[in-house]
Write a protein that holds these residues in place. Structure first.
Motif, PDB file in Angstrom:
ATOM      1  N   ARG A 190       2.265 -27.153  -8.347  1.00  0.00           N
ATOM      2  CA  ARG A 190       2.576 -28.500  -7.872  1.00  0.00           C
ATOM      3  C   ARG A 190       4.007 -28.910  -8.229  1.00  0.00           C
ATOM      4  O   ARG A 190       4.666 -29.594  -7.443  1.00  0.00           O
ATOM      5  N   GLU A 202       7.073 -29.828  -5.444  1.00  0.00           N
ATOM      6  CA  GLU A 202       7.779 -31.110  -5.420  1.00  0.00           C
ATOM      7  C   GLU A 202       9.200 -30.939  -4.891  1.00  0.00           C
ATOM      8  O   GLU A 202       9.794 -31.882  -4.370  1.00  0.00           O
ATOM      9  N   GLU A 261      -2.004 -24.375 -11.537  1.00  0.00           N
ATOM     10  CA  GLU A 261      -1.985 -25.561 -10.679  1.00  0.00           C
ATOM     11  C   GLU A 261      -0.811 -26.465 -11.017  1.00  0.00           C
ATOM     12  O   GLU A 261      -0.156 -27.007 -10.120  1.00  0.00           O
TER      13      GLU A 261
END
Length: 258
Positions: free
Chosen positions: A123, A127, A119
């Protein structure tokens, strides 16, 4: 010498050059390019073993692995014409298996980290997309941490993990808003970050003189930190510090983990 049997291979490889194909790389022969690729894999593997985060891979790592695998396949085909009881055949076989082991070990370590911090890595990569709708090729071109193959694996693994977590835990909560503090059920899923405070052995590969090492940590801002350390770092110096203190040196190839 083994490098005479399989061009570009040497017993000791410690180059810290990047795997990207720069301007000078176009001047390299096939043998020099292969040696540089093997050196890069060895250095990447050494750093990856001790590093708490998944080091940047992207397209250049995948290209290097693909080039080496192609070279291995070509050498194995060439070996079919050799006497399997000859010394040349034996030495070539040993070198081929050595390179296969290096590649496999690196992939295995990266996959373990990928699954453990899925995770967080997912993420961090997203970005770079700035929330824009992009096709697969555009997404793959922006990858900085994982390779394109690792990215495809990461998406499937995250989906399976999140589905399992929802069915086994989240869907049984009586009030998801309270559990997620009003941020939605996707914020209940645990995110494991790298242990930036892990102590590592760091070998300095170039003269840096007196430098001020500033701690890096994804949860902190750029304010002054009491842990800033001033050290004189020369080639061959070995220091034991928290990873967050030497992270930038590792990424800039000014040091390596041992």
């Amino acid at each position: 010498m083994l490098s005479n049997l399989i061009p570009g291979l040497e017993d000791n490889a410690s180059s810290l050059n990047s795997g990207d194909i720069g301007n000078d790389d176009f001047l390299l022969s096939e043998e020099e390019r292969m040696k540089k690729d093997v050196d890069f894999i060895i250095n990447q593997l050494t750093n990856e073993r001790s590093c708490p985060e998944l080091l940047p891979g992207g397209y250049h790592l995948e290209n290097i692995i693909n080039r080496l695998n192609k070279k291995i396949k070509d050498e194995e085909e060439n070996m079919l014409s050799l006497d399997q009881y000859s010394i040349e055949y034996s030495l070539k076989s040993v070198e081929i298996h050595r390179i296969k082991y290096l590649i496999t070990s690196l992939i295995k370590i990266r996959v373990i980290k990928l699954e453990e911090m899925c995770e967080y890595i997912n993420r961090k990569e997203r970005e770079n997309f700035n929330g824009e709708n992009m096709n697969d090729s555009e997404i793959l071109s922006l990858l900085k941490i994982v390779t394109p193959t690792e990215w495809n694996y990461l998406q499937k693994f995250c989906n399976l993990r999140n589905t399992f977590f929802e069915k086994s835990f989240i869907n049984h909560l009586t009030n998801i808003d309270i559990a997620s503090k009003g941020l939605g059920k996707e914020n209940i899923i645990p995110i494991i970050e790298p242990n930036w405070f892990k102590f590592v052995f760091c070998y300095i590969t170039e003269d840096l003189g007196t430098v001020t090492l500033k701690p890096f940590d994804s949860i902190f801002n750029d304010e002054e930190d009491d842990d800033e350390t001033e050290l004189t770092l020369m080639t061959g110096t070995v220091v034991v510090l928290q990873y967050r203190m030497v992270r930038q040196l590792i990424l800039e190839n000014k040091a390596k983990l041992i």
